[in-house]
Design a protein around this motif. Structure first.
Motif, short mmCIF file in Angstrom:
data_model
loop_
_atom_site.label_atom_id
_atom_site.label_comp_id
_atom_site.label_asym_id
_atom_site.label_seq_id
_atom_site.Cartn_x
_atom_site.Cartn_y
_atom_site.Cartn_z
N GLN A 19 0.82 -1.21 0.00
CA GLN A 19 0.00 0.00 0.00
C GLN A 19 0.86 1.26 0.00
N LEU A 20 1.93 1.26 0.80
CA LEU A 20 2.82 2.43 0.85
C LEU A 20 3.51 2.65 -0.49
N HIS A 21 3.93 1.57 -1.12
CA HIS A 21 4.61 1.67 -2.42
C HIS A 21 3.67 2.25 -3.47
N LYS A 22 2.44 1.80 -3.45
CA LYS A 22 1.44 2.31 -4.40
C LYS A 22 1.19 3.80 -4.19
N GLN A 23 1.02 4.20 -2.93
CA GLN A 23 0.74 5.60 -2.64
C GLN A 23 1.94 6.50 -2.97
N ALA A 24 3.15 6.06 -2.62
CA ALA A 24 4.34 6.87 -2.88
C ALA A 24 4.58 7.00 -4.38
N THR A 25 4.32 5.94 -5.12
CA THR A 25 4.48 5.99 -6.58
C THR A 25 3.48 6.95 -7.20
N GLN A 26 2.23 6.89 -6.73
CA GLN A 26 1.19 7.79 -7.24
C GLN A 26 1.47 9.25 -6.89
N ALA A 27 2.16 9.47 -5.76
CA ALA A 27 2.49 10.83 -5.35
C ALA A 27 3.61 11.42 -6.20
N ASN A 28 4.25 10.57 -7.00
CA ASN A 28 5.30 11.02 -7.94
C ASN A 28 6.44 11.72 -7.19
N ILE A 29 6.95 11.04 -6.16
CA ILE A 29 8.04 11.60 -5.36
C ILE A 29 9.24 10.66 -5.39
N TYR A 30 10.38 11.18 -4.98
CA TYR A 30 11.59 10.39 -4.84
C TYR A 30 11.54 9.74 -3.46
N VAL A 94 -5.00 4.69 7.10
CA VAL A 94 -6.46 4.75 7.05
C VAL A 94 -6.92 5.28 5.70
N ASN A 95 -6.18 6.26 5.16
CA ASN A 95 -6.62 6.96 3.95
C ASN A 95 -5.70 6.68 2.76
N ASN A 96 -6.27 6.78 1.57
CA ASN A 96 -5.49 6.54 0.35
C ASN A 96 -4.55 7.69 0.02
N ASN A 97 -4.73 8.84 0.68
CA ASN A 97 -3.83 9.98 0.45
C ASN A 97 -2.87 10.16 1.63
N PHE A 98 -2.60 9.07 2.33
CA PHE A 98 -1.74 9.10 3.51
C PHE A 98 -0.37 9.69 3.20
N ILE A 99 0.29 9.19 2.18
CA ILE A 99 1.64 9.66 1.83
C ILE A 99 1.59 11.09 1.29
N SER A 100 0.67 11.37 0.40
CA SER A 100 0.60 12.71 -0.20
C SER A 100 0.29 13.78 0.85
N THR A 101 -0.50 13.42 1.86
CA THR A 101 -0.81 14.37 2.93
C THR A 101 0.46 14.81 3.65
N TYR A 102 1.36 13.86 3.87
CA TYR A 102 2.62 14.19 4.54
C TYR A 102 3.56 15.00 3.64
N VAL A 103 3.75 14.54 2.42
CA VAL A 103 4.76 15.17 1.57
C VAL A 103 4.37 16.58 1.15
N GLU A 104 3.10 16.92 1.26
CA GLU A 104 2.66 18.28 0.94
C GLU A 104 2.96 19.27 2.06
N LEU A 105 3.35 18.75 3.23
CA LEU A 105 3.69 19.62 4.36
C LEU A 105 5.08 20.21 4.19
N ASN A 106 5.29 21.36 4.79
CA ASN A 106 6.58 22.02 4.77
C ASN A 106 7.33 21.68 6.05
N LEU A 107 8.30 20.76 5.96
CA LEU A 107 9.05 20.34 7.13
C LEU A 107 10.03 21.40 7.61
N ASP A 108 10.31 22.40 6.81
CA ASP A 108 11.15 23.50 7.28
C ASP A 108 10.41 24.30 8.34
N GLU A 109 9.11 24.41 8.20
CA GLU A 109 8.30 25.14 9.18
C GLU A 109 7.90 24.24 10.35
#
Length: 297
Positions: A19-30, A94-109
Motif C-alpha cells: 500500500q505504501l509503495h502504491k501511494q508513494a508511486t502515485q504521489a510522484n516523489i523520490y 487509514v486513507n489513500n492519500n496518507f503519503i501525499s498528505t505528509y509530503v505536501e507539508l513544509n518540514l522547514d516550518e
C-alpha cells in the motif's frame, strides 16, 4: 527524498509495504521504503524478501537479534532521505492519500509531525485489554493531541526532518519493553522542536492477547523504574512517577504496597476479563512500580 522506515520481527510486511509503495508511486516523489528484519530465523523471510524486487524497496535481515531500539537506529543510519516516516509493521494507513498528505507539508516550518492512531471496531475474544487500552489511551482525538503535543505523540506514524536534530536516535541501552518511544519524543522536546499534530492516522492492527499484553505492561513498568532511577524519566512524562512521588510525600508508599498486595489477584482477574478496567490496570502499574522501587533499595 522520503525514507519510509519499518522495523519488523517475524511479521508479514507485504500488505503494508504494498500500500505504501502504491501511494508513494502515485504521489510522484523520490522515495525509498526500508524494512529491517530482526528475526533471521523467521519463516516469513523468504516471502518478505519479495519486496527487494519492487522499485525503491529494501528488505534487510539482521545477522543477530538487535532489539526494538537498535533495529530502528539501524534504519535511521541506512536512510538516504532527509524526510523520515517511521511506521510500525502492524499498521495500515487509514486513507489513500496518507503519503501525499505528509509530503505536501513544509518540514522547514514544522520539522516533526504526528498523524495519529486509529483502531478498527472489530476484535477477537481474548484481545479485550489491548483493544480497550488502544482505543482509550492511544487513539486520541486531534483536538486533545494539539493541547498536549509531546505526551500524545508516538514514534509510529511520526514524519520528520532528519537534519532538524541530526543525532536523534532511540535509546540503545534499553533492553526491556516500553518507554523507548517516550524518550525519543522527550529528546525532541529537549531540543525545543515543536510537534505538529494533524489528522492523518494509521490503523493499529497488531492486537495481542490480553495476557501477553498484560505481561508486556508489567515489563514496561519495570523498565520505567530503571529509567526513573537513572533520572531519564520524571513526573512530567509519567503519571505513574507522579503518583509515586505523591505517595512518598505523604508517607503512604508502604500502605499502598500493602493494599496492592492484598488486591493484586483481584486486579489481575479483572484486567484479563472481557471487560477490563483501565483504572485497575493503572493501580496495578503503580503497585508494580512501588514494589520495584522498594526492592531496589
Amino acid at each position: 527524498m522520503l525514507s519510509i522506515l519499518i522495523p519488523t520481527y517475524n511479521y508479514d510486511i507485504l500488505p503494508l509495504v504494498s500500500q505504501l509503495h502504491k501511494q508513494a508511486t502515485q504521489a510522484n516523489i523520490y522515495f525509498e521504503i526500508r524494512v529491517q528484519e530482526d528475526d533471521k530465523n523467521s519463516t516469513l523471510v523468504a516471502q518478505n524478501a519479495i519486496i527487494n524486487t519492487w522499485e525503491n524497496c529494501y528488505y534487510d535481515v539482521n545477522d543477530s537479534r538487535q532489539g526494538w531500539c537498535l533495529n530502528r537506529n539501524i534504519l535511521i543510519e541506512k536512510s538516504k532521505g532527509d524526510k523520515i516516516l517511521f511506521l510500525d509493521v502492524d499498521t495500515l494507513p487509514v486513507n489513500n492519500n496518507f503519503i501525499s498528505t505528509y509530503v505536501e507539508l513544509n518540514l522547514d516550518e514544522n520539522p516533526f509531525v504526528f498523524g495519529g492512531w486509529n483502531y478498527k471496531e472489530n476484535y477477537e475474544k481474548g484481545f479485550e485489554l489491548r483493544y480497550f487500552y488502544g482505543v482509550n489511551r492511544e487513539a486520541i482525538p486531534l483536538h486533545k493531541r494539539i493541547n498536549n503535543p509531546y505526551n500524545t505523540a508516538f514514534t509510529s506514524n511520526l514524519y520528520y526532518k532528519k537534519s532538524a536534530i541530526p543525532n536523534l536516535r532511540f535509546e540503545s541501552n534499553l533492553t526491556k519493553y516500553g518507554y523507548d518511544d517516550i524518550l525519543f519524543i522527550n529528546d525532541i522536546k529537549k531540543n525545543n522542536k515543536p510537534i505538529l499534530h494533524i489528522e492523518n492516522p494509521i490503523y493499529h492492527l497488531g492486537l495481542e492477547k490480553s495476557e501477553v499484553y498484560f505481561n508486556k505492561v508489567v515489563e514496561s513498568v519495570l523498565n520505567l523504574s530503571i529509567l526513573y532511577k537513572q533520572n531519564q524519566m520524571s513526573a512530567q512524562e509519567s503519571k505513574i512517577i507522579k503518583a509515586f512521588q505523591i505517595l512518598q510525600k505523604y508517607y503512604l508508599t508502604n500502605l499502598f504496597i500493602y493494599f496492592f498486595t492484598i488486591c493484586k489477584p483481584l486486579f489481575r482477574k479483572n484486567i484479563l476479563s472481557a471487560k477490563p478496567s483501565l483504572f485497575y490496570l493503572d493501580l496495578y502499574k503503580l503497585g508494580t512500580f512501588c514494589l520495584s522501587m522498594r526492592d531496589s533499595k
